[in-house]
Write a protein that holds these residues in place. Structure first.
Motif, mmCIF file in Angstrom:
data_model
loop_
_atom_site.group_PDB
_atom_site.id
_atom_site.type_symbol
_atom_site.label_atom_id
_atom_site.label_comp_id
_atom_site.label_asym_id
_atom_site.label_seq_id
_atom_site.Cartn_x
_atom_site.Cartn_y
_atom_site.Cartn_z
ATOM 1 N N SER A 1 38.427 39.533 36.477
ATOM 2 C CA SER A 1 38.715 39.853 35.077
ATOM 3 C C SER A 1 39.786 38.937 34.510
ATOM 4 O O SER A 1 39.685 38.462 33.370
ATOM 5 N N GLN A 2 40.843 38.687 35.307
ATOM 6 C CA GLN A 2 41.915 37.805 34.858
ATOM 7 C C GLN A 2 41.383 36.407 34.559
ATOM 8 O O GLN A 2 41.715 35.809 33.526
ATOM 9 N N LEU A 3 40.569 35.884 35.453
ATOM 10 C CA LEU A 3 40.061 34.521 35.300
ATOM 11 C C LEU A 3 39.062 34.431 34.145
ATOM 12 O O LEU A 3 39.073 33.460 33.381
ATOM 13 N N LYS A 4 38.216 35.437 34.009
ATOM 14 C CA LYS A 4 37.250 35.432 32.902
ATOM 15 C C LYS A 4 37.981 35.507 31.561
ATOM 16 O O LYS A 4 37.612 34.815 30.607
ATOM 17 N N ASP A 5 39.028 36.342 31.506
ATOM 18 C CA ASP A 5 39.819 36.455 30.280
ATOM 19 C C ASP A 5 40.493 35.133 29.930
ATOM 20 O O ASP A 5 40.760 34.845 28.758
ATOM 21 N N ALA A 6 40.788 34.348 30.973
ATOM 22 C CA ALA A 6 41.430 33.051 30.767
ATOM 23 C C ALA A 6 40.407 31.944 30.506
ATOM 24 O O ALA A 6 40.771 30.775 30.381
ATOM 25 N N GLY A 7 39.127 32.333 30.452
ATOM 26 C CA GLY A 7 38.086 31.355 30.167
ATOM 27 C C GLY A 7 37.632 30.546 31.361
ATOM 28 O O GLY A 7 36.983 29.501 31.210
ATOM 29 N N VAL A 8 37.936 31.039 32.567
ATOM 30 C CA VAL A 8 37.560 30.325 33.787
ATOM 31 C C VAL A 8 36.239 30.878 34.316
ATOM 32 O O VAL A 8 36.079 32.091 34.466
ATOM 33 N N ASP A 9 35.294 29.998 34.577
ATOM 34 C CA ASP A 9 34.003 30.403 35.128
ATOM 35 C C ASP A 9 34.174 30.637 36.628
ATOM 36 O O ASP A 9 34.584 29.731 37.356
ATOM 37 N N VAL A 10 33.889 31.840 37.089
ATOM 38 C CA VAL A 10 34.160 32.183 38.481
ATOM 39 C C VAL A 10 33.094 33.130 39.006
ATOM 40 O O VAL A 10 32.475 33.884 38.239
#
Length: 226
Positions: free
Chosen positions: A163-172
């Motif tokens: 969730s943190q990475l997606k919110d930061a726009g990181v594809d994971v």
């Protein structure tokens, strides 16, 4: 110089358990100093990479650790503590998955841990210290009056990080994140140097399914014993 009379609350646990957020909130509420010990290992790994020192070069890593020029700067509530390395803001650089993985590799080396030990203890200043890490209660501050071990299931921690990475726009990929967490846990729990485990007198708090406010309330209740 450290003030050995100053009280310490240690908050240990695996990555993604919420201890970073909770320790910052706890330190703000108490008006105490904060030590993010994991950042020191991430900083050592980052500085080593930038200086061309291999992460399996134990002697070189010890020199990097001993010479770290680091400072933690307070930030407004809700923002991560600002981390300064040699005058440069590296807060974002040390929070990547690769930085965490590199830190875990560096942290298995006892000479590197020895080089950082006194530096961590020097953060103990009045009116008190909240110390976040993996061996704060077992090795760095064994005399701390309050020790907390904050944990959560690997699946829960993977969801939080996703969730943190997606919110930061990181594809994971969440499955890849879960596997990385499991591998890191295995390495941290089974290393010969200060393995990840609760101190014998630690209060274990499982944050799986809990909101950050609930976790903070439980930690504040424990802090009342400091």
């Amino acid at each position: 110089m450290a003030d050995n009379r100053a009280p310490v609350i240690t908050v240990d646990g695996p990555g993604g358990s919420g201890k970073g957020t909770v320790t910052q909130m706890l330190a703000r509420k108490l008006g105490w100093h904060l030590l993010d010990s994991g950042a020191l290992y991430r900083l050592t790994a980052l500085a080593a990479v930038r200086q061309g020192v291999a992460l399996d070069d134990e002697e070189g890593l010890v020199k990097v650790a001993a010479g770290l020029d680091v400072a933690f700067e307070p930030t407004p509530e809700g923002e991560p503590v600002r981390v300064i390395l040699a005058g440069q803001d590296v807060t974002a650089d040390i929070r990547t998955e690769s930085a965490g993985d590199n830190a875990s590799k560096v942290a298995v080396m006892q000479p590197v841990r020895d080089a950082l030990l006194q530096r961590q203890r020097d953060f103990r200043q009045a009116p008190g210290l909240v110390a976040d890490g993996r061996d704060m209660g077992t090795v760095v501050f064994p005399d701390a009056p309050v020790k907390i071990f904050l944990t959560a299931s690997a699946e829960e921690r993977a969801r939080r990080r996703y969730s943190q990475l997606k919110d930061a726009g990181v594809d994971v990929n969440i499955d890849a994140l879960l596997e990385e967490i499991r591998v890191r846990d295995e390495r941290d729990m089974n290393r010969s140097a200060a393995p990840l485990k609760p101190a014998d007198d630690a209060q274990v708090i499982d944050s799986t399914g809990l909101g950050i406010g609930e976790v903070l309330d439980r930690c504040m209740a424990a802090a009342g014993q400091a």
